[in-house]
Design a protein around this motif. Sequence first.
Motif, PDB file in Angstrom:
ATOM      1  N   GLU A  60       0.825  -1.211   0.000  1.00 46.21           N
ATOM      2  CA  GLU A  60       0.000   0.000   0.000  1.00 46.21           C
ATOM      3  C   GLU A  60       0.859   1.261   0.000  1.00 46.21           C
TER       4      GLU A  60
ATOM      5  N   ARG B 142       2.142   1.642  -3.465  1.00 43.78           N
ATOM      6  CA  ARG B 142       1.062   2.118  -4.336  1.00 43.78           C
ATOM      7  C   ARG B 142       0.866   3.616  -4.164  1.00 43.78           C
ATOM      8  N   ASP B 143       0.840   4.074  -2.899  1.00 47.92           N
ATOM      9  CA  ASP B 143       0.632   5.499  -2.630  1.00 47.92           C
ATOM     10  C   ASP B 143       1.751   6.359  -3.203  1.00 47.92           C
TER      11      ASP B 143
ATOM     12  N   LEU C 270       3.306   5.536  -5.932  1.00 46.54           N
ATOM     13  CA  LEU C 270       3.299   5.229  -7.365  1.00 46.54           C
ATOM     14  C   LEU C 270       4.507   4.395  -7.802  1.00 46.54           C
ATOM     15  N   ARG C 271       4.994   3.556  -6.890  1.00 39.86           N
ATOM     16  CA  ARG C 271       6.088   2.622  -7.219  1.00 39.86           C
ATOM     17  C   ARG C 271       5.432   1.295  -7.562  1.00 39.86           C
ATOM     18  N   TRP C 272       5.008   1.182  -8.825  1.00 34.68           N
ATOM     19  CA  TRP C 272       4.165   0.066  -9.237  1.00 34.68           C
ATOM     20  C   TRP C 272       4.871  -1.276  -9.228  1.00 34.68           C
ATOM     21  N   ALA C 273       6.140  -1.311  -9.575  1.00 30.63           N
ATOM     22  CA  ALA C 273       6.868  -2.584  -9.551  1.00 30.63           C
ATOM     23  C   ALA C 273       6.970  -3.118  -8.118  1.00 30.63           C
TER      24      ALA C 273
ATOM     25  N   TYR D 142       4.956  -2.305  -5.677  1.00 37.54           N
ATOM     26  CA  TYR D 142       3.588  -2.659  -5.278  1.00 37.54           C
ATOM     27  C   TYR D 142       3.234  -4.074  -5.739  1.00 37.54           C
ATOM     28  N   ALA D 143       3.506  -4.365  -6.994  1.00 36.27           N
ATOM     29  CA  ALA D 143       3.182  -5.683  -7.538  1.00 36.27           C
ATOM     30  C   ALA D 143       3.987  -6.772  -6.833  1.00 36.27           C
TER      31      ALA D 143
END
Length: 70
Positions: A31, A34-35, A37-40, A42-43
Amino acid sequence: MGDNVVESVENAWISIQQRHQRTAALIERAEEARDELRWAAYARYAREALGIESQAYNDVVATQNAVVVG
């Protein structure tokens, strides 16, 4: 219930709780990523959390089998 069954159930319960705690920590990290915006990241954290949590199913089945077989 025999002592071995009780011990098996207790061990499985501890294992499940530890997995839930680890999963909660990973979800929190996911989370945060995600907040930010570090998508890799996050996944990665989300996948790891899902994998760990899905392993709890095996502990639950093993516990049920131990109780039924006794």
